[in-house]
Structures are given as structure tokens and as C-alpha cells.
Design an enzyme around this catalytic site. Sequence first.
Site, PDB file in Angstrom:
ATOM      1  N   CYS A  48       0.853  -1.202   0.000  1.00  0.00           N
ATOM      2  CA  CYS A  48       0.000   0.000   0.000  1.00  0.00           C
ATOM      3  C   CYS A  48       0.885   1.247   0.000  1.00  0.00           C
ATOM      4  CB  CYS A  48      -0.930  -0.022   1.217  1.00  0.00           C
ATOM      5  SG  CYS A  48      -1.984   1.435   1.337  1.00  0.00           S
ATOM      6  N   CYS A  64      23.794   9.070  -1.027  1.00  0.00           N
ATOM      7  CA  CYS A  64      24.407   7.726  -1.035  1.00  0.00           C
ATOM      8  C   CYS A  64      23.599   6.794  -1.918  1.00  0.00           C
ATOM      9  CB  CYS A  64      24.498   7.199   0.392  1.00  0.00           C
ATOM     10  SG  CYS A  64      25.269   5.567   0.490  1.00  0.00           S
TER      11      CYS A  64
END
Length: 1117
Positions: free
Chosen positions: A852, A938
Site C-alpha cells: 500500500c 548515497c
Amino acid sequence: MNGSPASVQMDEVRRRAQSLLSSSGSAQDVKAEVQKMAGIPLPPSEKYLHFTAEAMLRENTAGCSRHETQESLSRLVKALSILEKYGCNLICPARPRYWRSVKHNNPVFRTTVDAVKGGRTVLFLYGYTNQQIDGLSFPDEVSEPDTEKVVAVTLEVMTLRTEVDMLVKGTHPHLENFKDIIPYVIQQEKLVSDVVVSPPGEEQHGDEPQVLSPSPKPTQAPVHGQPLKPSTGAPTASYCNLCGGTVSLLCPSCDNKPFCDACDDLFHRHPSRANHKRDKIPNTKQETCTICGLSAVHAQCSTCVQKLCQKCDRLFHSHPDRKGHTRTVITPAKTSSPSLSPWQCAHCTTVNEMRAVLCTTCERPRLATAAATAQESPLSVPTSPNTEWQCKSCTVMNQGSSILCEVCERPRLATRPPVAPVLSSPGSLSDAEAKWTCQFCTYVNTKPTVMCEMCNLSCKDSAGVSLPGSLLQTPSVTKYQPQPGVKPQPMPRVNLELKRQKMMREDGLTLIHQIREAEKRGISPEEVYAALCTCGGSNTNPCDWLTSELPLLLDEICAMAASVQLNYKAGDSEIQPTTAAEREGEEQEQSGPVVAGEGGKLSRAEAKLAWLAVGGDTDRAVRQLLRDRQVKMRELHSLGFRDVSQCEEALRQSGGEVKGALSHLQRPLLEPFHQRIWTDQPEPPIDPKNPDKQRMCRRLLALYDLPSWGRCELILSLLQEPGVTYSLEDVVQAVKESHDKDFIRRLLNNECPCCLSIFPRSKMQSLTSCQCSVCHECFGQHFTIAVRDKHIRDMVCPVCSEPDINDPEQLDSYFSTLDIQLRDCLELDVYELFHKKLTEHALMKDPKFLWCCHCTSGFINEGDQLKVTCLSCHKSFCAQCKKPWEPQHQDLSCEQFQQWKRENDPEYQRQGLAGYLRDNGITCPHCRFPYALTKGGCMHFTCSQCRYEFCSGCNNPYHKTGCKTAQCNYPGLHAHHPRDCLFYLRDWEPNRLQDLLQRSGVEFNTDASNGTQTDACGVMEQKDEGGQQTDSPCGIQTQPGQAGLCEKHYREYLVSLINVHSVDPAPLYDAQELTRACERYQVDTQRGENEDDNAYHARLLTRLMEVPLGEKVPRNK
């Protein structure tokens, strides 16, 4: 030893035998010398130098009767044979593998050498001087046995074995040397046998083989009407008085008549002879061949001093050096009748007992033939004249050499004699034809029936041998009518034989009927027989008598026995033994320890057993009852129960059974032990410093099921070491695994890498994915925290973080074994939570599984529509693009709906490229969970749902250790990025990225849309704040000409356009970047000869562009 000729001869033969045995090590090579040494007339004290043979013989035969002495000497022969083999094994050059030890648990050693006295002394002389727990062995410092001493001792053992064997067989030439050693040495009479003796004056030629021919057997003319008697030279009582078979019993009451087992059973079954005492005659063992040891002796050679069978004699004396030996033929002794052995029924093939007359299955007589083979030819003869033959008249087995039957003196080939008909009147042929003799039981039937009246067998089985004429042909019914004028004849005399057979038949049928009736009522045949002997004169039914009168009789027997006990105690012995055997038994009882009590404590069960044993005689039952009770009292007395009254009471309560009496007597002795077991007080702990070491070892054996006594001593020694911290249970578990002390110490001292405490190996636990071991407490705490607070992929080793969670095959097998390990170490609620997470992890692999976008719940979508409603938050979203559901999405594809939002949604337009980057954010390639985050920062991204670690620019997995990629040796954290991944392109300047897009004709934005220019970048990204990963705006200063984004996110925007349009960045590589990219993708960078830089770089660029772009790079439009 003196210098007599016998001593000199003994020394000479001994030296020669020792030389032969030392060189060969075989007992066969010195057999002749041993036989000579055994025959030298020297006393045992001078003949045996290394061990005392006199003491060995005395100790093994002391206090024995004649029969027991024979059995003791036979056991001694077997033991000496085993000791001889032990010695030969030590002398033999190729010794056995385990020659250094002799085990006591060896069944051959236990039943032979250890069963006689002096056996271990011989083993000591051999060199087995080291006493072990389970046997004897050579000392550790002795590497080889003393061959000279072993040879000398072995020769004396062989000589003594030969002499004792000759004593048992009665063939020793010098019995006077053993007269004072063995009390019952009696020289047996030599049996007269058919032998060939070479005359003294007749010489044998060495070049001609000697012909063995037995001398003719002297015959004796039979006396008319009597059976053939054995020759006068035969020993007394060598044949049965009835059948002529081998004698086994001697009856003093019948004038010392000899009987075999079968005839004794039949003859003494008569009531008048049932009480006769018979003496058993020991059977002489038949000699066997000295070479093969199997066949009977056929000839005896006086030259080589051997007794050989026919085959061995023919083979052994076929050698040219032994052709001139003088041999004497020995005729084999008469074999016993086959009636003494178990017999097989010819009709149903059931093997019956020796004494059985009728078959237990089909009730046919013993000599009945099979129904299919009952027809015998009168002219049938044995296949060989030397085999035994059965007389057709009296069924006695005769020797093959005899012509006439030894009992009835009928010829060998004579058939069954016809039965003379008994005529009721002269000329009465119908009565003669009606009588016929049954072939099975020899009963003369007087009625023309097809079944025998005695054995109920069909006359058809008799094959018509003596069938009545009325059964072979139609009888002529003619009634005898006296003719007028003829003088009437007198009535015939009564046939006594028919009367006797009729009486036997009636008595037998009555007894069988009574026995069958008793079996139905649970009464044994022995009880019926004893009842008939007691009330035989009356017409009382024995079964009724046993029910009504036997209890009273048993009470009377008990009372009489109690009275006799009181009389014996008062010194008045009223009942005197009547027979010699009973007098001997009474003397033995009186000479033993007096254990009789005051009397009156005898049970009915004991009285009944005694009454049945004597066949119903009341007086003898009293004596037998007292005798049995005294034997039982002696047995209880020998077991340590001295109280006479308690023993008698225990025997009375147990019905005379010694085992039951022992149970009653031992119950008070075991009461303190039972009280200690069932009390609530704890068992005192085992103290390793207790001075009673044996008691501690016994408790260890009883409590912990240790394999040996030595392991118990090892446990106590480990617990007594200074500075010991481990418990008794830990030491016991380690000792069960090994007996090596150093290895046990390593098992008991293991450091946990988590808490740095010392634990035994049994209290350490490890995973299947690595070799790390942690204690049980650290193991449980680590996985409890991982299940409650972390993802299921964090459930790895707390020491080395194995296994690699990005390997699906390894992960599945790891979780299957981890489930078994966590079942016993986690609490129930934690274990259920682990199972729930494990279930979700398995469901995520289903292609219909959806996350969901509004909450963190997941479920299986079984429908095929784009609109999906979450089962947890009840909000809708698109099943394909994972965006919140809007009405405008209806009937539009995800691309069309996204384009509509860019053109018509003011909020989306206000967000500008920040919304674009959010909509094209990170999606986990493993579980497909979407993140509204940019890819800047990152590149190592960890999914919060499945803990999958991947590159956010190309979706390739990150590896913490070595990966499976070919020629990759990097052991640390790394990933393999394609050349169009953000990982490489984020280092390019925006101008260079724009130049690449312009070359490919791709449009891009440089200005913020609708005046959304701000000073700080508003793109959402994942940040690590205080060890927690949170989503927050970028906040970096924006630059003009970069569409309202910071430089980092503007590069991400340009790279996303490059990925969407699959633009290859290789054409903009400089020389250094081109070379590094070729090395990264393993493209050949070897420069050709005379190749300039432009051609070289052009060739490398062509080769590099042949390598495809990243397959997993997100290319959403």
C-alpha cells in the site's frame, strides 16, 4: 630327575620334540613325540618340570564321584587343548594380530580354560603376567614372548592332555602312576573286537602294501525259541535284555537286567514295576580318527601310534615310507537302536520325541509307513548288505551282517507271518476271513470293518497285507446249519491272546477317555494317573476325586509331614526308608545343616508336587515333600537367610517356589532403600572429594549411564583439579563424547564472543551458515531483539553477520533451519511474531503481492483492475504505478494519467521538477515497495520492508562479501554498476550532461516552472539522523539555470532523462575514462602495432558500445 632308562628316554624325546616345535610351530609335527612322552612310565612329578600336573589333577577331581571325575577329566582335556593352541600361536612365526592379550569375556576361554583350576597358571608361564580389567596380557616392556620357555610349557601341556585323554578312554598303559592322584581310576575291560593281528613269525615286506582284512566273526548257533545272545567275550550288560540295543540303564530290582531307554520306558510302565530304581550306565564315547577327527576309527597303526579312519588310513599309508607299517583293523561298535533318537512320522513328517509311541499330530504308530508308500514288495531287500535292516515280524532293527532276527529268529527276507484264523466251528470260513491284523498296532480285529478298533486307522493304509477276505471280496452270507446225522463238535477253547488284547483295548480306551475329559476340565494327565493309582480299586471318576478328595489328601500329607518333622526333632524316627536310594537320600539330609523348623508350615502346592512326583503314593509323597522342603531350605540358607521360621513362612506363602520366597524375604531388607527412594528429601550430591571413591563411581554409573568404570574415575579426576568452574553435568556430557583428557578440557573451556564468558561446548550454540558459536543466553537475546525490533533479514549471526541476505537460495535454506533452532530458545509470543514475519517474507515473492502506498501494509491482490483498496487503511491506489487513486485515472493508462497531471494539476505544476523526481523515486526491485525519495546522496539503499540492499541508480544488489560475478575478487561492500548508472554520471558537470542530451535530441528544463524558484531545494530524500533514517527536504541552496533545484538533484534530473531515453554516455568519454571503462567491462585494451591514438580510441569506443547498458536501470517515462 634320576638317571633311569625312562628318564633318559624322556629327556631325549623332549629335546627332539622341542627342536621340532621351535622350528615349525605346528602341533601336528610333534604328535608322535608327544605320544611317546605320554607312554613313558614316569610319575607326573618327574615327567612335568614347569608346572605341577599332580596338583592340577587333584584340584579338578577332588571330592567327585566316579561319573563326576570322568566329566571333570573331559573338561580338563578341552581346557588343555585350548591352552595348547595358545602356546602354538605364540610359537608360530606368523602370530595372530592380538597375541598379546587373553580376554576373560571370550566364551571359549570362559567355558574351557577358566572353568578348570590351574588354567591361568599355564597362561602365566606363557608370559601373560599383566592383570587387566578384562583379561590377561603381556607386560608393556615385553616385545616378544620367551620362545624357549613357551615351547617347553606347550609340550608339557600337550603331553598332559594326551595322558588325561587316555585316562578318560581307559587306554593309559600305566595307570599305577595315577592311583594316588585320582581316586576313581579303574582300568576298563577291553572289549572284544574283530581285529587282525599279525603273527609274530610273519614278516612284512617293505615293498608290498599290507592288505587289511578283518578276521571272520565267530558265530553262535541260536537256541530254539530264544533270541541270539551276544558272544561270551562281550562285556557284561552291553546289550538290552529285550531288544538287544545299546544299554543305558540297569535295574537292581529286576536282577540287574540291562535295558535301553525305550525298553525301560515300556517295561517299567507297569504298575508293579513303576517303583523300581534304575542306575544309569555312562555311555562310552566312540573314538574318532586322529587326523580328521570326524569319522570313526577303522584301523590302528602300531608303528606311527595313530588310530585312523578308512579314508585317512588309505591316504596316509599310501606314502612309500609308510607302506610297511603294521595296522590292525578295528570293527566299529554296535550302533544303538534308532528307537533311542527322535523319530519322524512317515505319514505327516512330524518329528516326535524319543519315548512317543504314537505321532502327536496324526496319532499313527511309530512304525507306520506313509499312505502313498505303504505298499511294500515282499522281495524288497536293502541296498547294501552292511546296512541295518528291520524285521518284518517284530520290527526290531538288526545289524547288517546278521541273517536272522536277534529277537524272533526269523530270516532277513521273511515277510510278516500270516495270522492264523480262529474258527468258531469247523469249516466256519466266514469268521476266519473276518479277522485281520492291523499293520500299525498289530491288533487282531474280529469285525469286518475298514477302521482298526484300536488305533482308528484305515485298513487301506495296510496295503492289503492282512486284510480280511470280507473286505477284499463280497462276503458270502451263509448261516451254519447243523446237518442231521452229524455228531456235534465241541466248542473251541477261549483264545487268551484275544482276551488279553481286548482287555488292553478296553483299558486303553478308558484311560484315553478319562485323560481327554480331564483336559477339558483343566486337569493334567499326571494328575489323572496319580488319582487312578490312589483310587484305582473303586469306580470313582478320577476327575471328581481330584476335585473333592484331593484337597483333603493334601492336608493329610502336610499333617503327616509336620508330624514327621516333630518326631525327627524329638529323636524318634518312625518312618524308615524302604529302598537303598531313599536310605542314601535320608543319610545325605541328616548329614547336611539342620534347617527344619517346628513343622506345620507346609503348603498344599508343595504337597501336590510331591504327590505327583511319586505317582500317588501317600507315604512316599510325605518323604518327597520333606526332602523337597529341606532342599529349598538349604538353598535359602546358602543365600544368607538364617531365620528358619521366616524361610518356612515365605515358602508357605509362595506355594513352595524359591523365587517367590526370596521375594518375600528380601522385601524387609529392601524397605530402607524404598523409603529412601520415595521420600521427598533430595538425593545428596556427588562429592568428588569424598574419600570413598568406589561409592562415588557406582553412583555415577547408576545415575548417568556411563560406558565404563574408567570414565567415572576420569570425571572425578577432572572435578578435583584446582580452579574448576564447570558443573558435574557438563563434565559427564564431555566424558561421554571422548576419553581424551586434553580434548575434554577443550570441550569444557569455550569463550562466548558476545559476553566473553567461559562455557562448555554443550552450552554453546551455532548457526548452520557459519562456524561461530555463542552461549545459549546470548543466542536467545540476539534473536529476540531481532524479531521484535528489526526486519527478518537482520536475523543473521551476531558475530560474522552471515549469511548474505541478497542470495535468495541461501536465504530460504537458512530460514528453514533457523526455524528449528529458534523453536526452543524463544518465548512463545516472540516465536509467533517470527512466524508472522516469515510468512510475510514468503508472501512478498508472490507476483500478485502489493504494498500500500498510503501505509506499510501488504496483501495479495486477486483482481485484475487498476484500482486497489488496501485492507488495512481502506485507501485506494493504482496497482500498476502505485500512485494514490484519483478519479481522473479511470479509463486512462498510467502514462496518460501522469501526462494529464503535468498539464492540468496546479499542485503538481507548482512542485515542478521536485514532484517529478518524487514520482520517479526509488522502488525496491525485490519487494516492489515504492519510496517517494530521490536518488541523490548515497547510492547504497536499504529497503525498510525486505532489507534488500541495492543501488538506487541501477537497482543492482550490493554485496557485503565476495560475489558470484566472474573475475571479481573484491571482498568488501560493493556493487557492479553499468556505465549509464547515476553512480558514475553524477560526477559529470551539468553542462556535460546537457551536451549529451542535446546530441541525442532530448529536451530538458533549465528554468523553474511558473515562478517556483526558491532559495532552498525542496526535494525529499532519506537522511541518517542519530542512527535513524528519516525522510526530509534537501535544503541545499539552488543555482540559476538549474530549474529550481540544487546542483545534485539537477544532475539527478538530467541522468533520469538519459536513462529514460537510453542514451549511451560513452561518446563523451575522454581517453582515460574510455580506458577505465574498457577495463571495467573486460574489453581488450591491447594497442596494435603502429596504431595512432585516434584509431586506438575509436576501436575501443566501438568495442565498449557493444557492451549493453544496464538491464535493471529504471527507465520510467
